[in-house]
Design an enzyme around this catalytic site. Structure first.
Site, PDB file in Angstrom:
ATOM      1  N   GLY A 180       4.097  51.166 -17.914  1.00 22.81           N
ATOM      2  CA  GLY A 180       3.108  50.371 -17.177  1.00 22.81           C
ATOM      3  C   GLY A 180       1.761  50.361 -17.876  1.00 22.81           C
ATOM      4  N   VAL A 212      -1.903  54.596 -23.419  1.00 20.53           N
ATOM      5  CA  VAL A 212      -2.624  54.930 -24.649  1.00 20.53           C
ATOM      6  C   VAL A 212      -4.149  54.905 -24.408  1.00 20.53           C
ATOM      7  CG1 VAL A 212      -2.639  52.592 -25.599  1.00 20.53           C
ATOM      8  CG2 VAL A 212      -2.630  54.511 -27.155  1.00 20.53           C
ATOM      9  N   LYS A 231     -15.992  37.066 -26.924  1.00 17.85           N
ATOM     10  CA  LYS A 231     -15.883  37.444 -28.334  1.00 17.85           C
ATOM     11  C   LYS A 231     -15.714  36.191 -29.187  1.00 17.85           C
ATOM     12  CE  LYS A 231     -12.860  39.877 -31.572  1.00 17.85           C
ATOM     13  NZ  LYS A 231     -11.598  40.584 -31.777  1.00 17.85           N
ATOM     14  N   LEU A 265       3.397  48.699 -28.184  1.00 14.11           N
ATOM     15  CA  LEU A 265       3.433  49.749 -29.211  1.00 14.11           C
ATOM     16  C   LEU A 265       4.873  50.160 -29.519  1.00 14.11           C
ATOM     17  CD1 LEU A 265       0.425  51.863 -27.878  1.00 14.11           C
ATOM     18  CD2 LEU A 265       0.423  50.237 -29.780  1.00 14.11           C
TER      19      LEU A 265
HETATM   20  C1  LIG Z   1      -6.914  53.466 -31.734  1.00 16.92           C
HETATM   21  C2  LIG Z   1      -6.346  52.199 -31.160  1.00 16.92           C
HETATM   22  C3  LIG Z   1      -7.170  51.114 -30.939  1.00 16.92           C
HETATM   23  C4  LIG Z   1      -6.638  49.922 -30.428  1.00 16.92           C
HETATM   24  N1  LIG Z   1      -7.445  48.836 -30.275  1.00 16.92           N
HETATM   25  C5  LIG Z   1      -6.900  47.653 -29.901  1.00 16.92           C
HETATM   26  C6  LIG Z   1      -7.687  46.473 -29.779  1.00 16.92           C
HETATM   27  O1  LIG Z   1      -8.911  46.493 -29.937  1.00 16.92           O
HETATM   28  N2  LIG Z   1      -7.061  45.325 -29.457  1.00 16.92           N
HETATM   29  C7  LIG Z   1      -5.709  45.251 -29.240  1.00 16.92           C
HETATM   30  O2  LIG Z   1      -5.183  44.156 -29.009  1.00 16.92           O
HETATM   31  N3  LIG Z   1      -4.965  46.357 -29.267  1.00 16.92           N
HETATM   32  C8  LIG Z   1      -5.511  47.543 -29.603  1.00 16.92           C
HETATM   33  N4  LIG Z   1      -4.721  48.655 -29.659  1.00 16.92           N
HETATM   34  C9  LIG Z   1      -3.323  48.574 -29.221  1.00 16.92           C
HETATM   35  C10 LIG Z   1      -3.268  48.576 -27.684  1.00 16.92           C
HETATM   36  O3  LIG Z   1      -3.819  49.774 -27.196  1.00 16.92           O
HETATM   37  C11 LIG Z   1      -1.818  48.467 -27.218  1.00 16.92           C
HETATM   38  O4  LIG Z   1      -1.195  47.398 -27.864  1.00 16.92           O
HETATM   39  C12 LIG Z   1      -1.748  48.186 -25.737  1.00 16.92           C
HETATM   40  O5  LIG Z   1      -2.530  49.074 -25.020  1.00 16.92           O
HETATM   41  C13 LIG Z   1      -0.321  48.253 -25.248  1.00 16.92           C
HETATM   42  O6  LIG Z   1       0.136  49.568 -25.148  1.00 16.92           O
HETATM   43  P1  LIG Z   1       1.582  49.769 -24.512  1.00 16.92           P
HETATM   44  O7  LIG Z   1       1.578  49.222 -23.139  1.00 16.92           O
HETATM   45  O8  LIG Z   1       2.590  49.280 -25.474  1.00 16.92           O
HETATM   46  O9  LIG Z   1       1.736  51.356 -24.493  1.00 16.92           O
HETATM   47  P2  LIG Z   1       1.049  52.471 -23.567  1.00 16.92           P
HETATM   48  O10 LIG Z   1      -0.299  52.095 -23.117  1.00 16.92           O
HETATM   49  O11 LIG Z   1       1.189  53.761 -24.352  1.00 16.92           O
HETATM   50  O12 LIG Z   1       1.975  52.549 -22.265  1.00 16.92           O
HETATM   51  C14 LIG Z   1       3.208  53.233 -22.284  1.00 16.92           C
HETATM   52  C15 LIG Z   1       3.735  53.311 -20.860  1.00 16.92           C
HETATM   53  O13 LIG Z   1       5.034  53.896 -20.887  1.00 16.92           O
HETATM   54  C16 LIG Z   1       5.109  54.886 -19.885  1.00 16.92           C
HETATM   55  N5  LIG Z   1       6.123  55.874 -20.274  1.00 16.92           N
HETATM   56  C17 LIG Z   1       6.331  56.426 -21.487  1.00 16.92           C
HETATM   57  N6  LIG Z   1       7.325  57.349 -21.422  1.00 16.92           N
HETATM   58  C18 LIG Z   1       7.773  57.333 -20.143  1.00 16.92           C
HETATM   59  C19 LIG Z   1       8.770  58.055 -19.436  1.00 16.92           C
HETATM   60  N7  LIG Z   1       9.534  58.992 -20.026  1.00 16.92           N
HETATM   61  N8  LIG Z   1       8.937  57.816 -18.148  1.00 16.92           N
HETATM   62  C20 LIG Z   1       8.183  56.881 -17.490  1.00 16.92           C
HETATM   63  N9  LIG Z   1       7.219  56.170 -18.105  1.00 16.92           N
HETATM   64  C21 LIG Z   1       7.012  56.400 -19.414  1.00 16.92           C
HETATM   65  C22 LIG Z   1       3.697  55.448 -19.834  1.00 16.92           C
HETATM   66  O14 LIG Z   1       3.472  56.124 -18.624  1.00 16.92           O
HETATM   67  C23 LIG Z   1       2.890  54.172 -19.934  1.00 16.92           C
HETATM   68  O15 LIG Z   1       2.789  53.563 -18.663  1.00 16.92           O
HETATM   69  C24 LIG Z   1      -5.246  49.854 -30.127  1.00 16.92           C
HETATM   70  C25 LIG Z   1      -4.435  50.980 -30.306  1.00 16.92           C
HETATM   71  C26 LIG Z   1      -4.963  52.133 -30.819  1.00 16.92           C
HETATM   72  C27 LIG Z   1      -4.070  53.335 -31.011  1.00 16.92           C
END
Ligand SMILES: Cc1cc2nc3c(=O)[nH]c(=O)nc-3n(C[C@H](O)[C@H](O)[C@H](O)COP(=O)(O)OP(=O)(O)OC[C@H]3O[C@@H](n4cnc5c(N)ncnc54)[C@H](O)[C@@H]3O)c2cc1C
Length: 511
Positions: free
Chosen positions: A28, A61, A94, A344
């Site tokens: 989420g 993250v 932006k 990610l």
């Molecule tokens: C340093 C940095 C800077 C960034 N800056 C930018 C930016 O400026 N612009 C941009 O477009 N993107 C940026 N990003 C990328 C951006 O943060 C991600 O693309 C975006 O937040 C999506 O993350 P996500 O939802 O894939 O993963 P996450 O936010 O990591 O979410 C993962 C989810 O999976 C759940 N989960 C994992 N394992 C389990 C489990 N076993 N059981 C139940 N739930 C689980 C977690 O609880 C969470 O809800 C950046 C990333 C980094 C590292």
């Protein structure tokens, strides 16, 4: 057996390959809720079950604040009201990114979401500047002139003028964006389950994922699983072993440290990326705070040194420094069996050009156009995986250009970047531009020719020759037209409202 090593269900094949309408989203974060909102919209008026499982204990993250203009199309596709979204997420506007100290310390350039000038007689604008041997490309871009003055206006509605040839994106709090989309998705019937996934069950014959077992003992079944579990790739990697490509030889940054700071009194309508000794710093203004981070290479800088360097530049942070590790590169495949990875979990490229959230969006658009309505098909999977790979490659080349074209040699990191071999596809593109100003586009390309132009030009690369057709315009006519265009752009940018006033008038955030 690791917590996520799959168990094989030896019972009968439960997967129903017809009428896929039961979807389980794992995670989420921004990716999970963007997927949930889009799927809720996709299935509107039809019978379907969409379940999202997330764990507050694991969390998200917690970074990701800058976007590119396609985010506006995504919001529009959901029918989201722009001003309501800005107020709910504390967003600012932006117009692009200012790059400071990249070519050489003390120099800067701007990458706008915009065109420079206008083509004349079918010949791209920069050939005319090259012909006149003049450098002031930025004077012919309305978005840059607005940004430099701290002003903001929405694009003029009359397409043929240079005052209309730009787009804009947002800086926002990604956590609040996820919450905003969660409200939207839950209103449309998405079911959220709080819990930690402890185990994944696969079908013994097909290897398809059949169900997730939560810590609580609950089992969640589905036909299609969307892996939005972040870097860990709970299903796509830990269960299905898709593999991850490592592009660190070309994009050596593999770490980041982030802190938040006070809001800027006059928030800039752009992100600033400043080159530092072993990477670069972002500064992203939101309505209530400013995001700051240092993206660096652990081969050239320790995490302690990076924290210190960031805190020297952000002396009064509002949060403790938070550290991240990552590998630049795509997941080798994003669609395996009945599991589709987004965010990610599908791979990562450093945030220099804010591409991650847009990659979630293009991932969702592939998912919807190849949605396995009536069953899973290997050709669909192959095509999605092919597109995913090429999309990552194109963005990779654009990012690598920023490093490769540097003239800095003041630190080991920059000397490495200057001298590193780059992918053949980029060698080819750079050679075409350096020779005669050609900017080639390969499918599927996230950045338009004028984005490439901004970086080539900003990094000091000038074509040896211009397009000879540019000689057809008499010199005096050309000079006069350029002066007229510059005047119009300067005048319009001086008349625009400040970014701060624009927000205050139209979309100050709800608190
Ligand atoms: C340093 C940095 C800077 C960034 N800056 C930018 C930016 O400026 N612009 C941009 O477009 N993107 C940026 N990003 C990328 C951006 O943060 C991600 O693309 C975006 O937040 C999506 O993350 P996500 O939802 O894939 O993963 P996450 O936010 O990591 O979410 C993962 C989810 O999976 C759940 N989960 C994992 N394992 C389990 C489990 N076993 N059981 C139940 N739930 C689980 C977690 O609880 C969470 O809800 C950046 C990333 C980094 C590292």
């Amino acid at each position: 057996m690791s917590a996520f090593s799959p168990s094989r269900n030896s019972g009968a094949q439960k997967m129903n390959n017809n009428n896929v309408n039961s979807v389980v989203i794992v995670g989420g974060g921004t990716a999970g809720w963007m997927a949930a909102a889009s799927l809720a919209r996709y299935f509107e008026g039809r019978s379907a079950s969409i379940t999202l499982v997330e764990s507050e204990t694991i969390g998200t993250v917690g970074v990701g604040e800058a976007t590119i203009p396609s985010i506006r199309d995504f919001n529009a596709s959901l029918g989201i009201d722009e001003l309501e979204f800005i107020r709910a997420t504390g967003a600012t506007f932006k117009l692009g990114i200012e790059f400071v100290d990249w070519r050489q310390p003390g120099e800067h350039f701007f990458h706008p979401f915009a065109d420079f000038g206008q083509p004349v007689n079918g010949v791209a604008f920069h050939h005319y500047l090259n012909r006149l041997n003049t450098d002031n490309l930025e004077d012919y871009c309305f978005a840059i002139q607005l940004a430099r003055r701290g002003r903001f206006a929405q694009p003029h509605s009359d397409p043929p003028t240079p005052l209309a040839a730009y787009g804009y994106a947002y800086h926002f709090d990604a956590g609040r964006y996820a919450q905003f989309l969660r409200d939207y998705a839950e209103r449309k019937g998405v079911k959220r389950i709080e819990g930690k996934i402890a185990h994944v069950t696969q079908n013994a014959d097909s290897g398809f994922v059949e169900s997730l077992q939560l810590d609580s003992g609950e089992t969640v079944e589905g036909q299609l699983f969307i892996d939005c579990s972040g870097f860990r790739g709970l299903l796509i990697e830990q269960t299905l072993g898709a593999g991850h490509e490592d592009w660190r030889r070309w994009l050596p940054c593999d770490s980041a440290v982030a802190v938040q700071a006070e809001r800027m009194d006059e928030p800039t309508p752009y992100t600033r990326c400043t080159a530092l000794e072993a990477g670069w710093q972002w500064r992203i203004p939101l309505q209530t705070r400013t995001g700051n981070g240092y993206v660096f290479s652990s081969d050239f800088c320790s995490a302690e040194r990076a924290s210190e360097a960031l805190l020297e530049r952000v002396p009064s942070p509002l949060s403790e420094p938070k550290h991240f590790r990552f590998i630049a590169g795509p997941r080798k495949s994003v669609w395996e069996k009945n599991c589709f990875a987004l965010g990610l979990a599908s791979g990562f490229l450093e945030p220099l050009e804010s591409t991650s959230i847009s990659l979630i969006q293009t991932g969702i658009s592939k998912l919807l156009s190849f949605f396995p309505e009536s069953g899973f098909n290997q050709h669909d999977r192959d095509e999605v995986n092919r597109q995913h790979w090429h999309e990552f490659e194109r963005i990779r080349d654009f990012l690598v250009l920023h490093y490769k074209a540097t003239q800095r040699d003041d630190t080991e990191f920059w000397r490495y970047c200057r001298n590193m071999p780059v992918p053949d596809s980029l060698v080819h593109k750079m050679a075409l531009f350096a020779h005669r100003g050609h900017i080639v586009q390969h499918e599927p390309e996230a950045f338009e020719p004028d984005s490439w132009l901004a970086v080539y030009w900003g990094m000091g690369i000038r074509p040896d020759h211009y397009d000879p057709r540019a000689d057809k315009v008499p010199s005096e006519v050309l000079q006069k037209e350029l002066e007229k265009m510059r005047g119009m752009i300067t005048q319009a940018s001086e008349q625009a409202m400040s970014h701060k006033d624009f927000i205050a008038r139209h979309c100050s955030e709800k608190r």
